[in-house]
Design a protein around this motif. Structure first.
Motif, short mmCIF file in Angstrom:
data_model
loop_
_atom_site.label_atom_id
_atom_site.label_comp_id
_atom_site.label_asym_id
_atom_site.label_seq_id
_atom_site.Cartn_x
_atom_site.Cartn_y
_atom_site.Cartn_z
N TYR A 26 -7.53 19.69 -122.02
CA TYR A 26 -7.85 18.55 -123.01
C TYR A 26 -9.39 18.58 -123.33
O TYR A 26 -10.36 18.97 -122.47
CB TYR A 26 -7.77 17.16 -122.67
CG TYR A 26 -6.44 16.92 -122.37
CD1 TYR A 26 -5.84 16.93 -120.91
CD2 TYR A 26 -5.46 16.38 -123.28
CE1 TYR A 26 -4.53 16.84 -120.72
CE2 TYR A 26 -4.13 15.99 -122.89
CZ TYR A 26 -3.60 16.38 -121.50
OH TYR A 26 -2.35 16.21 -121.41
N TRP A 34 -2.87 22.13 -129.84
CA TRP A 34 -3.26 21.21 -130.81
C TRP A 34 -4.63 21.36 -131.39
O TRP A 34 -5.49 21.11 -130.35
CB TRP A 34 -2.98 19.75 -130.38
CG TRP A 34 -1.48 19.34 -130.14
CD1 TRP A 34 -0.65 19.41 -129.17
CD2 TRP A 34 -0.71 18.91 -131.42
NE1 TRP A 34 0.47 19.04 -129.69
CE2 TRP A 34 0.61 18.62 -130.90
CE3 TRP A 34 -0.93 18.77 -132.93
CZ2 TRP A 34 1.71 18.20 -131.79
CZ3 TRP A 34 0.10 18.33 -133.60
CH2 TRP A 34 1.39 18.11 -132.98
N LEU A 87 1.89 14.94 -128.52
CA LEU A 87 0.50 14.72 -128.17
C LEU A 87 0.59 13.19 -128.37
O LEU A 87 0.72 12.54 -129.34
CB LEU A 87 -0.37 15.19 -129.21
CG LEU A 87 -1.82 15.01 -128.96
CD1 LEU A 87 -2.17 15.64 -127.51
CD2 LEU A 87 -2.56 15.65 -129.90
N SER A 114 -6.07 20.17 -127.52
CA SER A 114 -5.23 20.12 -126.24
C SER A 114 -4.30 21.30 -126.33
O SER A 114 -4.21 21.98 -127.27
CB SER A 114 -4.41 18.86 -126.19
OG SER A 114 -3.67 18.71 -125.04
N ILE A 149 -0.64 15.49 -123.56
CA ILE A 149 0.21 16.55 -124.13
C ILE A 149 1.39 16.70 -123.18
O ILE A 149 1.13 16.54 -121.87
CB ILE A 149 -0.42 17.73 -124.37
CG1 ILE A 149 0.39 18.74 -125.19
CG2 ILE A 149 -1.01 18.58 -123.09
CD1 ILE A 149 -0.57 20.01 -125.68
#
Length: 126
Positions: free
Chosen positions: A58, A36, A79, A49, A68
């Motif tokens: 993270y 992400w 998420l 993440s 996550i």
């Protein structure tokens, strides 16, 4: 069609929660690390993440607030964002690439990822 599709963005109040989804179609997430990222206009894309083979990463600013997770049956990564802050406002993207021997392989280069989603807007404001 091979693609990643994000959903779940929207408007949240400070301290609130949102859950983003990254659904894969046309391929299985079993063999991929899912990352992400988020980006604010005029700023560089920020890694948020990543999850790979059960291990998670993270960035410091979201530790203890974001979680996550992966649902293999639904071919989807989530998420969960809690304790949202105005500085979490951004477009959130998910991306997939092959993991390394130690899990997620991070790169600043967009083409290092096999698939990208289209992004979902998260706005945190009162």
């Amino acid at each position: 069609q091979v693609q990643l599709v994000e959903s779940g963005g929207g408007l949240a109040q400070p301290g609130g929660s949102l859950r983003l989804s990254c659904a894969a179609s046309g391929f299985t997430l079993d063999y991929y690390a899912i990352h992400w990222f988020r980006q604010v206009p005029g700023k560089e894309r920020e890694r948020v993440s990543c999850i790979s083979d059960g291990s998670a990463y993270y960035t410091d600013s979201v530790k203890d607030r974001f979680t996550i997770s992966k649902d293999n049956a639904k071919n989807t990564v989530y998420l969960q964002m809690s304790g949202l802050k105005p500085e979490d406002t951004a477009v959130y993207y998910c991306a997939a690439n092959r993991p390394g021997a130690h899990g997620c392989v991070y790169s600043t280069t967009r083409r290092s990822y096999d698939y990208w989603g289209q992004g979902t807007q998260v706005t945190v404001s009162s």
